[in-house]
Every structure is written in C-alpha cells, then in structure tokens.
Design a protein around this motif. Sequence first.
Motif, PDB file in Angstrom:
ATOM      1  N   GLY A   1      79.314  14.945  72.283  1.00 20.90           N
ATOM      2  CA  GLY A   1      78.110  15.800  72.603  1.00 20.90           C
ATOM      3  C   GLY A   1      78.511  17.219  72.924  1.00 20.90           C
ATOM      4  N   THR A   2      77.769  18.164  73.903  1.00 17.20           N
ATOM      5  CA  THR A   2      78.094  19.611  74.053  1.00 17.20           C
ATOM      6  C   THR A   2      78.590  19.704  75.293  1.00 17.20           C
ATOM      7  N   ILE A   3      79.020  20.875  75.655  1.00 15.52           N
ATOM      8  CA  ILE A   3      79.081  21.463  76.956  1.00 15.52           C
ATOM      9  C   ILE A   3      78.095  21.677  77.613  1.00 15.52           C
ATOM     10  N   PRO A   4      78.002  20.930  78.976  1.00 18.83           N
ATOM     11  CA  PRO A   4      76.634  21.369  79.742  1.00 18.83           C
ATOM     12  C   PRO A   4      76.635  22.843  80.102  1.00 18.83           C
ATOM     13  N   VAL A   5      75.083  23.259  79.820  1.00 22.29           N
ATOM     14  CA  VAL A   5      74.986  24.749  80.434  1.00 22.29           C
ATOM     15  C   VAL A   5      75.117  24.739  81.958  1.00 22.29           C
ATOM     16  N   SER A   6      74.963  23.696  82.516  1.00 23.63           N
ATOM     17  CA  SER A   6      75.127  23.695  84.004  1.00 23.63           C
ATOM     18  C   SER A   6      76.447  24.077  84.456  1.00 23.63           C
ATOM     19  N   PHE A   7      77.444  24.208  83.681  1.00 19.43           N
ATOM     20  CA  PHE A   7      78.666  24.776  84.076  1.00 19.43           C
ATOM     21  C   PHE A   7      78.922  26.194  84.080  1.00 19.43           C
ATOM     22  N   SER A   8      77.847  26.818  83.751  1.00 14.78           N
ATOM     23  CA  SER A   8      77.901  28.235  83.789  1.00 14.78           C
ATOM     24  C   SER A   8      77.368  28.724  85.084  1.00 14.78           C
ATOM     25  N   ASP A   9      77.164  28.012  86.054  1.00 15.00           N
ATOM     26  CA  ASP A   9      76.705  28.229  87.330  1.00 15.00           C
ATOM     27  C   ASP A   9      77.465  27.799  88.520  1.00 15.00           C
ATOM     28  N   LEU A  10      78.772  27.781  88.480  1.00 14.76           N
ATOM     29  CA  LEU A  10      79.709  27.334  89.319  1.00 14.76           C
ATOM     30  C   LEU A  10      80.693  28.209  89.783  1.00 14.76           C
ATOM     31  N   PRO A  11      80.253  28.853  91.049  1.00 17.16           N
ATOM     32  CA  PRO A  11      81.112  30.189  91.436  1.00 17.16           C
ATOM     33  C   PRO A  11      82.490  29.994  91.763  1.00 17.16           C
ATOM     34  N   HIS A  12      82.891  28.907  92.215  1.00 14.55           N
ATOM     35  CA  HIS A  12      84.366  28.787  92.321  1.00 14.55           C
ATOM     36  C   HIS A  12      85.238  27.969  91.270  1.00 14.55           C
ATOM     37  N   LEU A  13      84.598  27.588  90.347  1.00 18.62           N
ATOM     38  CA  LEU A  13      85.366  27.052  89.288  1.00 18.62           C
ATOM     39  C   LEU A  13      86.698  27.651  88.958  1.00 18.62           C
ATOM     40  N   GLN A  14      87.946  27.005  88.917  1.00 25.05           N
ATOM     41  CA  GLN A  14      89.183  27.428  88.420  1.00 25.05           C
ATOM     42  C   GLN A  14      89.416  27.013  87.290  1.00 25.05           C
ATOM     43  N   LYS A  15      89.231  25.751  86.960  1.00 23.69           N
ATOM     44  CA  LYS A  15      89.822  25.192  85.734  1.00 23.69           C
ATOM     45  C   LYS A  15      88.658  24.050  85.109  1.00 23.69           C
ATOM     46  N   LEU A  16      88.552  24.417  83.794  1.00 24.57           N
ATOM     47  CA  LEU A  16      87.579  23.553  83.230  1.00 24.57           C
ATOM     48  C   LEU A  16      88.235  23.051  81.872  1.00 24.57           C
ATOM     49  N   SER A  17      88.715  21.641  81.892  1.00 24.51           N
ATOM     50  CA  SER A  17      89.501  21.281  80.681  1.00 24.51           C
ATOM     51  C   SER A  17      88.594  19.868  79.834  1.00 24.51           C
ATOM     52  N   PHE A  18      88.021  20.360  78.758  1.00 21.47           N
ATOM     53  CA  PHE A  18      87.974  19.192  77.780  1.00 21.47           C
ATOM     54  C   PHE A  18      88.579  19.002  76.539  1.00 21.47           C
ATOM     55  N   ALA A  19      89.876  19.572  76.836  1.00 23.53           N
ATOM     56  CA  ALA A  19      90.929  19.409  75.893  1.00 23.53           C
ATOM     57  C   ALA A  19      91.079  17.885  74.990  1.00 23.53           C
ATOM     58  N   ASN A  20      91.230  17.644  73.790  1.00 21.75           N
ATOM     59  CA  ASN A  20      91.483  16.775  73.157  1.00 21.75           C
ATOM     60  C   ASN A  20      90.338  15.657  73.563  1.00 21.75           C
ATOM     61  N   ASN A  21      89.249  16.052  73.124  1.00 23.14           N
ATOM     62  CA  ASN A  21      88.005  15.236  72.851  1.00 23.14           C
ATOM     63  C   ASN A  21      87.266  15.399  71.776  1.00 23.14           C
ATOM     64  N   SER A  22      86.056  14.948  71.496  1.00 19.54           N
ATOM     65  CA  SER A  22      85.182  15.374  70.349  1.00 19.54           C
ATOM     66  C   SER A  22      84.075  16.011  70.522  1.00 19.54           C
ATOM     67  N   LEU A  23      83.970  17.007  71.541  1.00 16.35           N
ATOM     68  CA  LEU A  23      82.831  17.608  71.765  1.00 16.35           C
ATOM     69  C   LEU A  23      82.674  18.706  70.443  1.00 16.35           C
ATOM     70  N   SER A  24      81.143  18.823  70.341  1.00 21.95           N
ATOM     71  CA  SER A  24      80.802  19.956  69.255  1.00 21.95           C
ATOM     72  C   SER A  24      79.826  20.810  69.690  1.00 21.95           C
ATOM     73  N   GLY A  25      79.324  21.535  68.697  1.00 28.42           N
ATOM     74  CA  GLY A  25      78.267  22.783  69.110  1.00 28.42           C
ATOM     75  C   GLY A  25      79.261  24.002  69.587  1.00 28.42           C
ATOM     76  N   SER A  26      78.634  24.839  70.473  1.00 25.54           N
ATOM     77  CA  SER A  26      78.811  26.290  70.807  1.00 25.54           C
ATOM     78  C   SER A  26      79.479  26.052  72.156  1.00 25.54           C
ATOM     79  N   VAL A  27      80.296  26.987  72.341  1.00 24.01           N
ATOM     80  CA  VAL A  27      81.020  27.467  73.821  1.00 24.01           C
ATOM     81  C   VAL A  27      79.924  28.250  74.475  1.00 24.01           C
ATOM     82  N   PRO A  28      79.326  27.656  75.407  1.00 25.27           N
ATOM     83  CA  PRO A  28      78.317  28.775  76.146  1.00 25.27           C
ATOM     84  C   PRO A  28      79.201  29.962  76.984  1.00 25.27           C
ATOM     85  N   SER A  29      79.006  31.247  76.588  1.00 25.95           N
ATOM     86  CA  SER A  29      79.863  32.083  77.103  1.00 25.95           C
ATOM     87  C   SER A  29      79.407  32.563  78.571  1.00 25.95           C
TER      88      SER A  29
END
Length: 863
Positions: free
Chosen positions: A312-340
């Motif tokens: 699946g895709t990277i959830p857009v909801s991750f764009s509204d997390l003010p204290h996020l320091q690390k987001l790791s989806f490495a070595n999966n099968s995610l597709s689509g775009s990376v929301p800037s």
Amino acid sequence: MGNSFLRISMFRLTLILGLCWSSLLEGALAQITRPSEVTALQAIKRSFHDTSENLHNWNHGDPCTSNWTGVLCFNMTMIDGYLHVQELRLLNMNLSGTLSPELGQLSYMQILNVMWNNITGSIPKEIGNITSLELLLLNGNQLTGSLPDEIGYLPNLDRIQVDQNQISGSIPSSFANLNKTKHFHMNNNSISGQIPPELSKLPSLVHFLLDNNNLSGYLPPEFSELPNLLILQLDNNNFEGSTIPATYSNMTKLLKMSLRNCSLQGQIPDLSGIPKLAYIDLSLNQLNGSVPQSKLSEDITTIDLSYNDLTGTIPVSFSDLPHLQKLSFANNSLSGSVPSAIWTNRTFNETDRFIVDLENNMLSNISGSLNIPPNVTIWLHGNPMCSNANLVQFCRSQDEYGNNSQILTNSSIICYSQSCPPPYEYASTSPIPCFCALPLLVGYRLKSPGFSDFIPYEHAFEEYLTSGLDLDVDQLEIDSFEWQKGPRLKMYLKLFPEYNNDSHVFNRSEVRRIMNMFTGWKIPDSDVFGPYELLSFTLLPPYLDAISTPGSGISKGALAGIVVGAIGGAITLSALVSIIIFKMHLRNRHETSKRRHSSKISIKIDGVKGFTYREMALATNNFSSSTQVGQGGYGKVYKGILADGTIVAIKRAQEGSLQGEKEFFTEIELLSRVHHRNLVSLIGYCDEEGEQMLIYEFMSNGTIRDHLSEYFLTHKLTDKSDVYSLGVVFLELLTGMQPISHGKNIVREVNIAYQSGMIFSVIDGHMGSYPSECLEKFVSLALRSCKDETDARPSMAEVVRELENIWLMMPQGDMKTTESIITDPGKVMLAASSSSATKNPFVSADVSGSDLISGVIPTITPR
C-alpha cells in the motif's frame, strides 16, 4: 531444695545480671543488630569472592553501628529492640561467587542491590522469605537457573530487575500475585516459554521489559486489560505464528510498544486510539497488509515498521505529527508517492532532526516540494524513483549506524586550569564563571526512552532530573551520552554543589541524600524518559573521606537512645528472671501468717541497723499512701524520713511474700555484703509485729542517660565469661543441684538428660507447672551459655534477648507491667504494679526477695 539456697541462688542470679551492665553496653554497641541478621551477613560474605576487598570491614563490630560497607540499617530499633538491615547496597563492587540462601534471614530488608558484579549461580528461593522487600536489583551479573516461584509471593515488591544475566526457564505464574509490582525488568536473559496470561491481572504493572529472551507462544491478548501499562518491550523473542492482538488498541495508557524481531505475522492493528503513544517499533517481523491510515497520537516520536511485508501507500496522516523524529518503512513493498507534506508541514526548532528512511521499497516519486529543510534526512536508496535524475540526491546509501556518541560542550569561557586542581573542576553549567567545585560522577542509562533523538530533549531531561533530585538545573552537567543496543541511552553525568564562597563540595548529608535518591529509585518516573538504571556512582577521594562507607547513617542521638534502651531492657530482665524463677517456687509454698511474735533471733551486721515497727511507721506517716512510691506482688515501697533526717526507701513485704525468719536474716546478711555503685545500699531491716521490711538508701532523681556511659566505659567485664557463670546459675535454679567443680557436674548431667530427651527428670519439682516449651528453651539457653569454647557461647545480648522471648511465651496470668522509681542515675530500684496485664519485654513484675537491686525501665519508648 531449701528456701535459703533458693534465696542465695536468686540473689546470685540478680547480682550477676546487675554486674553485667558494662558487658551489656559493650554488647549493645557490638551487637545492636539482630544476631540472626549478623550471622546471615557473615554467611553472605562467605558466599562472595571479594577480590577487591570491598567488604573487608564485615568482620569488625556491629553491621549497623560500625558502618559495614553496603549495609544500611533502619534508624530505629524495632519492637524486638534490635536494629535491622534495611538495604544491602553492593553495586559495582567486583564481587563474584554466589548469592547465599541466608539472604532470606534479612527479614526486614527493603532493598537488595547487587547490580553490576560477576555473581554466578541461581537466585536463592529464600529471597521469597523477605516479605518486606521492595526493590530486587540483581541485574548485570551472570546468574543462571530459573526465577524462583517464591518471588511471586513478595507482597511489597515494587521493582524486579534481573536483566543482563543468564537466567533461563519460564516466568512463574506465581508472579501474577505481585499486586504492588510496577516494574518487570527481565531483558537480556534466556527466559523461555509463554508469557503467563495471568500477568494481565497485575493492577500496578507499568513497565514490562523482556526483550532479548527466548519467549515463544503468543502475545496474550489479555494484556490489553492491564490498567496502568506504559511500556511493552518484547524485542528479539520468537512469537512465531502469533499476531499483534487487535485488543492492544485498547491500551489507553500505553506510551511505548516495542515488538521488534518477534516473528509476528498478520496486520498492524489501528493504534490511533491510544492518546499518548510516543514510540512504535514493529520492525523485523512478517507483518503484512497496509499501514492503518488513521492519525496517531501527536506525541509520537518514533515509527519503525521496517523489514516487514507491508504494502500500500504511505498514510497522508503522517504529515501532521509535530514531534516525529524517525519514520522508517525500509525494506517493505510500499508503492506510490512519498508525500512531501510529511516534512513541509512541520515547524522545526534548531535542535530538531527528522529522519525518513524509505529504502528498498517500490516508491515511484515524491509528491509536492523537493525542497528539503536542513533538519530533515531522507533515505530512498533501492526505490524505482532513484532512476530519476532529479531525485538522485536522495538515493545515496546510508551507514547502518552513524556516530552514536556525543560529548557536549556547555561553556566557551576560558578558565585557568591551575586555579582548579584535580579532582576539582570548573562547573561549566554554573552561573558563576570559573566556579571550581568537586562533582559527583554518575553513570546513568535510560532503559527505554520514548524518543530516537536526545538533543531536542536535553534541556527537558536536565529539568526532569534536577527537579527529581531537588537540585538547581545549573548543578547538572551531561558530560556525554551514547546510544546503545536496545536502543538504550547511556550517559555520564556530573552533579556540582551550589556556588558557595566557603565551600566547593557537597556536605556529607547531601551526598548521601543524592545517592539514596538514585539507589532507592526515588526519582519519579517520566513518560518521555522512561525507566532508568544506575550504572555507577563515583565518589572522588574528598567525598570518600566525608562519607566513609555507605553505612546505616544512624545518628549519635539515636544510637545513644538505642544503647540506653537496650541496656535498660536487659537490666530490667534481672527482675524479670527473678520473677519467673521465684514464682515457680512460690506456687508450692504455704501461706505464712502475717501476724507473728517479735523476732527471737538477733543478728549483728556491720552497717545494717535493726529498726522497730514504730520507727518505720513514724518515717512513713503510718505508711500513708502519700509516701508510697511503688507496689508489686511482694508488697509496697515507701519513701520515708528517719529520725536523723535520712531519706530511705522502705520495702514492706505483704502476706504471701513473708519468709521464715532464718531465710529473711540470711538474705539480709547477703545483701549487706553487696557494695556496688549501681546497686542501692541496704541500710537496715525491720522484723517486728509480723512485718518484714528492708530499708534502702533513697537516691535523688536524675537522668540515667547522662551518667550511664561514664560508668560503662570504666567498668569492663568479659562478656562470654559472665555468660558461663550465668548459665551455671540457671542450671542451679532449674535442677536444685549444688555446683561442684565450678558447675561442670551440673552442666554434664543436664546435658546428658537433655540429649536423651529426659530433661524433665532433672528439673526441680518445686518449679511448679509451667509450659514445657518455656523450660526447654531455658535449659537450651543455659547449656549453650556453659559451652567450654568461649566462641560457642552466646553473647550477653543474645542471652538477654532469648530471656525476653521466653518471657513473652509465659502464660498471660503471670504477666504484669511495672512502674519505675527513677533514683540516682547509677543506682536504681524497681517497683511492680499489677494494674496492667500487657506483655512488654522491657518491663518486669512481682519482684520478690532482692528485687530492689534489679533494673530500670528504659527512658525511651521501645519501638
């Protein structure tokens, strides 16, 4: 056995106990700690290999009053009159060997701390006997074997730390009884089997850390019922075939869920309903399906879902997390775009860093702005988008581990080194430039922090820790920190004293207070920083001189009170023992008529005067109640004034306590020979009108505490020698035998009877009817006191305590309390009162015969 011999024996017993005051002071100072605990500590030392000789002083003096290294005691005696070990603090002492089963005899201990040694062997099940235990700190050793079931029945246990050992076996289901336990730290062992679902009933459980073990089976869905669970950390176990229970979304208080490398399957549950969730690590599993699209808690700092089979895709909801320091989806099968928007919607502080690791997926491009803020690092290596020349800047490979160690520089002020000689150093955080002071050095580690980057939390940590320690924030310097496997955050801290023109060091009490805050886990837990562990607490040489060893911290005033109380209780036993023995003989005596003719026997004793009944009546205003100062089973004690103005104490025997004339005068003759500065002197007697009275000097009031020490320091007796004499007297009284060859025949005959189970065949029939267990204990005590080897005999203090125990076993009908007549500080007399039937090992009753030369009630209240 004749009454005369009884009186002589009782007198000898009382005299021996009276003359043993100095031994009891020495015993009180040398053996204030409960003897069984002293024995246990000695066994514990023998089980250790103390190559650094940190426990060298465990062979000298009393554990609690001689500051045995690592032995901390309560600052008051308990109801038994002893001091007890409160804490065993042996962290980082290079100890090897094993844990002794005698640890279970430290029955009042609250903290057992042997962290960071090289101790081997198993955890003794006897630790389960320490029902007062609150902190069980065994981490950082080489312990093997399984966790004892008995630990599960410790009703007051708050924290169990057995991490970083080699413990195997399963978690005992008995641990479900630990209703007060908040912290289960068992990580880095070889614990196997399934997590007992019964643990879900633990009402206080806050931290459950069992990462790096061999656990298997399934994750208990019942854990969602834990009402206070904040951290669930089970990384590197093997729950093959298990899924993450959907019920875990109901853990409303959870702050951290770390289930890395656990062979978990199935989908990720929706965790958006957990309001303060700050850290999720589900990496290195076989999780599949898509990532839940719901927005997670705004407190989230870390999301690591790498090395799974997610699609699946990277959830857009991750764009509204003010204290996020690390987001790791490495070595999966995610597709689509990376929301800037993940980084463009963020407002970054200067110290904020944000790592986005999306390597080795099937992502095709970045949607939105390609303008990457300097605080953000993006890893996209191994995605199809890297064939796009515009994105190649994001596709470089990364090192798995960067520089995980940092040294913080807190000051740019130049100070001259020669002005601050080592080990003193400049406090870089002090508001006073170039303040030279001596720090406390602390090795400290966060065991499960709720973030991935410490720098943004540095100031918050300083405020948290100094607030918990009740220090100013400028007294703390974080010298360095390092991320370790776990991940855990190791730090080296320096604590400086406050600026003071007169002193550049912490005082003794402040050093101890700060140390106790760390070792007693008294710093409040933090949601962000999680549980901590103390790695080291280094005292530089000046502090070693100030604090000596981490002993009991008993104040001089408290120690003086303890000594006076111990001596007072022991002295009182001279009257107490007389009561027990004399009442046994008194039961079979016929009542003597109160009214007899005047004595036909005359005696002449130097220094002892015969008084008439009339003289005694005049001295006491006809025995007026206003002159009465005491009362007991033997009669009453009056304060009288003789014709020449001498103030006296008159003991007037009542009916039932009268003796035959011959026995009465024999006692007077014996008492006349006793001259001791702590025994009131006999002045005279009266044997008229059917009365028997003894007249003693009456001493003015005084404070016992003010004068005891002087006397006891100038009168030394050999404790174990006195015990032998006392034991012989006990045997005389028990058997009615006369001592031959210094008592050895009595000892031999009684010992033979005792060993053959025929002890009652040698007990004097005049003893009357008393509980057999009391007599057996009394015989056992007497025989042990008469051992040929001095070291095999009990100390005087142990004899006194055993007598107290026997006294407490006596039938209620024989119990009375006493009131004390405080006379001269060194010369005391005791009067009994029958107004109460309360048992108390410090008081006596029904004193007869030579009771006026017995004991004194302690001037402090027994605790």
